[in-house]
Design an enzyme around this catalytic site. Sequence first.
Site, PDB file in Angstrom:
ATOM      1  N   THR A 127      32.293  -0.974 -19.660  1.00 33.44           N
ATOM      2  CA  THR A 127      33.350  -1.081 -20.677  1.00 33.44           C
ATOM      3  C   THR A 127      33.429   0.194 -21.515  1.00 33.44           C
ATOM      4  O   THR A 127      32.436   0.925 -21.632  1.00 33.44           O
ATOM      5  CB  THR A 127      33.056  -2.288 -21.611  1.00 33.44           C
ATOM      6  OG1 THR A 127      33.822  -2.162 -22.805  1.00 33.44           O
ATOM      7  CG2 THR A 127      31.594  -2.370 -22.011  1.00 33.44           C
ATOM      8  N   ASP A 128      34.595   0.424 -22.112  1.00 28.19           N
ATOM      9  CA  ASP A 128      34.730   1.593 -23.008  1.00 28.19           C
ATOM     10  C   ASP A 128      33.855   1.449 -24.252  1.00 28.19           C
ATOM     11  O   ASP A 128      33.576   2.425 -24.942  1.00 28.19           O
ATOM     12  CB  ASP A 128      36.199   1.832 -23.400  1.00 28.19           C
ATOM     13  CG  ASP A 128      36.839   0.685 -24.189  1.00 28.19           C
ATOM     14  OD1 ASP A 128      36.200  -0.373 -24.355  1.00 28.19           O
ATOM     15  OD2 ASP A 128      37.993   0.860 -24.633  1.00 28.19           O
ATOM     16  N   GLU A 129      33.412   0.215 -24.528  1.00 26.51           N
ATOM     17  CA  GLU A 129      32.615   0.004 -25.752  1.00 26.51           C
ATOM     18  C   GLU A 129      31.268   0.703 -25.706  1.00 26.51           C
ATOM     19  O   GLU A 129      30.615   0.870 -26.732  1.00 26.51           O
ATOM     20  CB  GLU A 129      32.420  -1.493 -26.008  1.00 26.51           C
ATOM     21  CG  GLU A 129      33.738  -2.200 -26.152  1.00 26.51           C
ATOM     22  CD  GLU A 129      33.670  -3.466 -26.975  1.00 26.51           C
ATOM     23  OE1 GLU A 129      32.715  -3.642 -27.746  1.00 26.51           O
ATOM     24  OE2 GLU A 129      34.591  -4.278 -26.826  1.00 26.51           O
ATOM     25  N   TYR A 151      26.544  -6.505 -27.786  1.00 29.23           N
ATOM     26  CA  TYR A 151      27.287  -6.598 -26.517  1.00 29.23           C
ATOM     27  C   TYR A 151      27.386  -5.211 -25.875  1.00 29.23           C
ATOM     28  O   TYR A 151      27.027  -5.022 -24.709  1.00 29.23           O
ATOM     29  CB  TYR A 151      28.699  -7.171 -26.753  1.00 29.23           C
ATOM     30  CG  TYR A 151      29.667  -6.889 -25.618  1.00 29.23           C
ATOM     31  CD1 TYR A 151      29.495  -7.476 -24.359  1.00 29.23           C
ATOM     32  CD2 TYR A 151      30.752  -6.023 -25.793  1.00 29.23           C
ATOM     33  CE1 TYR A 151      30.380  -7.203 -23.307  1.00 29.23           C
ATOM     34  CE2 TYR A 151      31.635  -5.750 -24.751  1.00 29.23           C
ATOM     35  CZ  TYR A 151      31.445  -6.341 -23.507  1.00 29.23           C
ATOM     36  OH  TYR A 151      32.309  -6.065 -22.475  1.00 29.23           O
ATOM     37  N   LYS A 155      25.689  -3.830 -22.365  1.00 23.08           N
ATOM     38  CA  LYS A 155      26.527  -3.307 -21.276  1.00 23.08           C
ATOM     39  C   LYS A 155      26.120  -1.864 -20.943  1.00 23.08           C
ATOM     40  O   LYS A 155      26.130  -1.465 -19.770  1.00 23.08           O
ATOM     41  CB  LYS A 155      28.010  -3.358 -21.656  1.00 23.08           C
ATOM     42  CG  LYS A 155      28.619  -4.744 -21.704  1.00 23.08           C
ATOM     43  CD  LYS A 155      28.658  -5.456 -20.364  1.00 23.08           C
ATOM     44  CE  LYS A 155      29.616  -4.825 -19.364  1.00 23.08           C
ATOM     45  NZ  LYS A 155      29.673  -5.621 -18.101  1.00 23.08           N
ATOM     46  N   ASP A 273      35.519  -8.393 -42.604  1.00 25.78           N
ATOM     47  CA  ASP A 273      35.445  -7.595 -41.371  1.00 25.78           C
ATOM     48  C   ASP A 273      34.232  -7.973 -40.518  1.00 25.78           C
ATOM     49  O   ASP A 273      33.261  -8.552 -41.007  1.00 25.78           O
ATOM     50  CB  ASP A 273      35.359  -6.108 -41.751  1.00 25.78           C
ATOM     51  CG  ASP A 273      35.918  -5.209 -40.659  1.00 25.78           C
ATOM     52  OD1 ASP A 273      36.205  -5.705 -39.557  1.00 25.78           O
ATOM     53  OD2 ASP A 273      36.062  -3.993 -40.922  1.00 25.78           O
TER      54      ASP A 273
HETATM   55  P1  NAD Z   1      34.694 -13.489 -19.364  1.00 24.95           P
HETATM   56  O1  NAD Z   1      33.750 -13.848 -20.466  1.00 24.95           O
HETATM   57  O2  NAD Z   1      36.064 -14.079 -19.357  1.00 24.95           O
HETATM   58  O3  NAD Z   1      34.033 -13.851 -17.959  1.00 24.95           O
HETATM   59  C1  NAD Z   1      32.676 -13.660 -17.677  1.00 24.95           C
HETATM   60  C2  NAD Z   1      32.303 -14.562 -16.513  1.00 24.95           C
HETATM   61  O4  NAD Z   1      30.932 -14.338 -16.186  1.00 24.95           O
HETATM   62  C3  NAD Z   1      32.456 -16.067 -16.809  1.00 24.95           C
HETATM   63  O5  NAD Z   1      33.104 -16.715 -15.748  1.00 24.95           O
HETATM   64  C4  NAD Z   1      31.018 -16.553 -16.955  1.00 24.95           C
HETATM   65  O6  NAD Z   1      30.845 -17.913 -16.584  1.00 24.95           O
HETATM   66  C5  NAD Z   1      30.291 -15.601 -16.020  1.00 24.95           C
HETATM   67  N1  NAD Z   1      28.869 -15.442 -16.352  1.00 24.95           N
HETATM   68  C6  NAD Z   1      28.322 -15.209 -17.580  1.00 24.95           C
HETATM   69  N2  NAD Z   1      26.983 -15.135 -17.470  1.00 24.95           N
HETATM   70  C7  NAD Z   1      26.679 -15.302 -16.162  1.00 24.95           C
HETATM   71  C8  NAD Z   1      25.467 -15.303 -15.424  1.00 24.95           C
HETATM   72  N3  NAD Z   1      24.281 -15.118 -16.029  1.00 24.95           N
HETATM   73  N4  NAD Z   1      25.520 -15.495 -14.085  1.00 24.95           N
HETATM   74  C9  NAD Z   1      26.702 -15.699 -13.449  1.00 24.95           C
HETATM   75  N5  NAD Z   1      27.882 -15.717 -14.097  1.00 24.95           N
HETATM   76  C10 NAD Z   1      27.871 -15.506 -15.445  1.00 24.95           C
HETATM   77  O7  NAD Z   1      34.735 -11.908 -19.371  1.00 24.95           O
HETATM   78  P2  NAD Z   1      35.907 -10.901 -18.927  1.00 24.95           P
HETATM   79  O8  NAD Z   1      36.708 -10.563 -20.115  1.00 24.95           O
HETATM   80  O9  NAD Z   1      36.557 -11.408 -17.715  1.00 24.95           O
HETATM   81  O10 NAD Z   1      35.034  -9.616 -18.566  1.00 24.95           O
HETATM   82  C11 NAD Z   1      34.545  -9.414 -17.246  1.00 24.95           C
HETATM   83  C12 NAD Z   1      33.770  -8.113 -17.190  1.00 24.95           C
HETATM   84  O11 NAD Z   1      34.602  -7.029 -17.582  1.00 24.95           O
HETATM   85  C13 NAD Z   1      32.573  -8.103 -18.123  1.00 24.95           C
HETATM   86  O12 NAD Z   1      31.518  -7.449 -17.453  1.00 24.95           O
HETATM   87  C14 NAD Z   1      33.039  -7.274 -19.303  1.00 24.95           C
HETATM   88  O13 NAD Z   1      31.962  -6.617 -19.924  1.00 24.95           O
HETATM   89  C15 NAD Z   1      33.976  -6.294 -18.627  1.00 24.95           C
HETATM   90  N6  NAD Z   1      35.051  -5.759 -19.472  1.00 24.95           N
HETATM   91  C16 NAD Z   1      35.861  -6.626 -20.159  1.00 24.95           C
HETATM   92  C17 NAD Z   1      36.897  -6.106 -20.924  1.00 24.95           C
HETATM   93  C18 NAD Z   1      37.826  -7.028 -21.685  1.00 24.95           C
HETATM   94  O14 NAD Z   1      38.651  -6.552 -22.468  1.00 24.95           O
HETATM   95  N7  NAD Z   1      37.779  -8.330 -21.474  1.00 24.95           N
HETATM   96  C19 NAD Z   1      37.103  -4.720 -21.004  1.00 24.95           C
HETATM   97  C20 NAD Z   1      36.254  -3.873 -20.279  1.00 24.95           C
HETATM   98  C21 NAD Z   1      35.235  -4.403 -19.508  1.00 24.95           C
HETATM   99  P1  TYD Z   2      38.187  -8.483 -29.321  1.00 26.29           P
HETATM  100  O1  TYD Z   2      39.271  -9.188 -28.560  1.00 26.29           O
HETATM  101  O2  TYD Z   2      37.021  -9.277 -29.785  1.00 26.29           O
HETATM  102  O3  TYD Z   2      37.733  -7.257 -28.413  1.00 26.29           O
HETATM  103  P2  TYD Z   2      36.741  -6.005 -28.775  1.00 26.29           P
HETATM  104  O4  TYD Z   2      35.937  -6.351 -29.945  1.00 26.29           O
HETATM  105  O5  TYD Z   2      35.940  -5.971 -27.540  1.00 26.29           O
HETATM  106  O6  TYD Z   2      37.626  -4.824 -28.973  1.00 26.29           O
HETATM  107  O7  TYD Z   2      38.834  -7.787 -30.586  1.00 26.29           O
HETATM  108  C1  TYD Z   2      39.874  -6.826 -30.474  1.00 26.29           C
HETATM  109  C2  TYD Z   2      40.146  -6.278 -31.875  1.00 26.29           C
HETATM  110  O8  TYD Z   2      40.666  -7.344 -32.678  1.00 26.29           O
HETATM  111  C3  TYD Z   2      38.901  -5.792 -32.579  1.00 26.29           C
HETATM  112  O9  TYD Z   2      39.235  -4.634 -33.352  1.00 26.29           O
HETATM  113  C4  TYD Z   2      38.526  -6.932 -33.496  1.00 26.29           C
HETATM  114  C5  TYD Z   2      39.861  -7.545 -33.837  1.00 26.29           C
HETATM  115  N1  TYD Z   2      39.839  -9.007 -34.107  1.00 26.29           N
HETATM  116  C6  TYD Z   2      40.412  -9.525 -35.288  1.00 26.29           C
HETATM  117  O10 TYD Z   2      40.952  -8.789 -36.128  1.00 26.29           O
HETATM  118  N2  TYD Z   2      40.359 -10.870 -35.492  1.00 26.29           N
HETATM  119  C7  TYD Z   2      39.774 -11.725 -34.605  1.00 26.29           C
HETATM  120  O11 TYD Z   2      39.736 -12.961 -34.874  1.00 26.29           O
HETATM  121  C8  TYD Z   2      39.212 -11.194 -33.396  1.00 26.29           C
HETATM  122  C9  TYD Z   2      38.561 -12.092 -32.391  1.00 26.29           C
HETATM  123  C10 TYD Z   2      39.274  -9.823 -33.193  1.00 26.29           C
END
Ligand code: NAD
Ligand code: TYD
Length: 343
Positions: A127-129, A151, A155, A273
Amino acid sequence: MAILITGGAGFIGSHFARRMIHQGKRTVVLDKLTYAGNLENLKDVVDNSKTSQLFKFYKGDICNQELVEHIFSEEDIDTLVNFAAESHVDRSISSAGNFIDTDMKGVFVLLEAARRFSIKKFIQISTDEVYGTTHKDAFRETDALNPSNPYAASKAGGDRLAYAYWVTYELPVIITRASNNYGPNQHPEKFIPLFITNALEDKVLPLYGDGRQVRDWIHVEDHCAAIDFIMDHGKDGEVYNIGGGNERYNVDTAHFILDELRKSHSLLEHVKDRAGHDRRYALDCSKLKSLGWKAQIKFENGLKDTIQWYEDNQSWWKRIKNGEFVEYYNKQYKHRFAGTVLP
Ligand code: NAD
Ligand code: TYD
């Protein structure tokens, strides 16, 4: 041969699994079905006799070495894409243990099995984080990692462990670092779906701090297309940033959602925040662009479609919001509403 998609019942993983199946690839999903996992996300694939033949599901934990090795030996896996993770920053701030287990130890178990079974490709979804906040320029793949919440730190651990397996054992690893995803089937704990569904229910939209934090949004379909492209064109041992090119202030995204749903801006409330809240994420994606890929979906178009999806699929998110989520929401947000209300 088959592709193993870990975390394939989650938000991004399910979109990617569907994409692989529609390309005719035999697809195996391993998912623990935590609060975030939902097999309903793949209902269309499971219910269709043509696509269901290509799909196999294992419920289980990526930390379970025995199970992971069993899947490798039974299913003839040549590619693994690891989406499995604990994925929500706020939950990691309340309790980080699961994040360390899945996002670090789980990656270790998968890498070891991949090495033992000599697979052809291991894609670690990072992730970019991991870069932390940017104060000036967009991050390049070679920049230092400065994760600032549990988190992001877990990662970063998984990301660098995967890289170490390339350097040390020549395991064919590629690491991707995407920006914030949005689109259908995203769990309503995350910013965009939380704000859409709260607005639909005429509930307050809790905007953290001054709302002037910046996120770069990528549509989940663009993200999956990029991973697919990288599987074919990326080089082993490399890291690829995947950005959407859509940097927006959170407050502007919130206003867009309210306007689109014709709801009053008075639903928006500035609340306490997030601890250690990263101010801005921004990615330099010239490396991926030079290979020939860039995001296609314009944020405002993708967001309109996403809002429509949540309007049309209320039973999907209402079931989630009525479950474990009630307790989570009360715990997570009660103290925030008691905090300073900013202008
Ligand atoms: P999500 O939380 O929707 O899905 C995660 C999935 O992993 C779920 O189905 C959960 O049941 C499964 N899981 C969790 N722990 C597990 C374990 N121990 N064994 C097997 N399965 C397990 O997450 P997402 O938003 O779909 O993200 C997917 C991936 O992409 C993650 O690795 C996340 O770090 C990465 N990512 C997400 C974003 C975003 O904006 N959502 C951005 C960049 C990278
Ligand atoms: P989020 O979806 O949790 O993703 P990330 O923290 O991985 O960027 O949050 C996106 C942005 O929105 C982040 O700057 C936090 C903000 N945010 C709120 O302002 N209120 C909320 O209730 C949540 C969940 C996030």
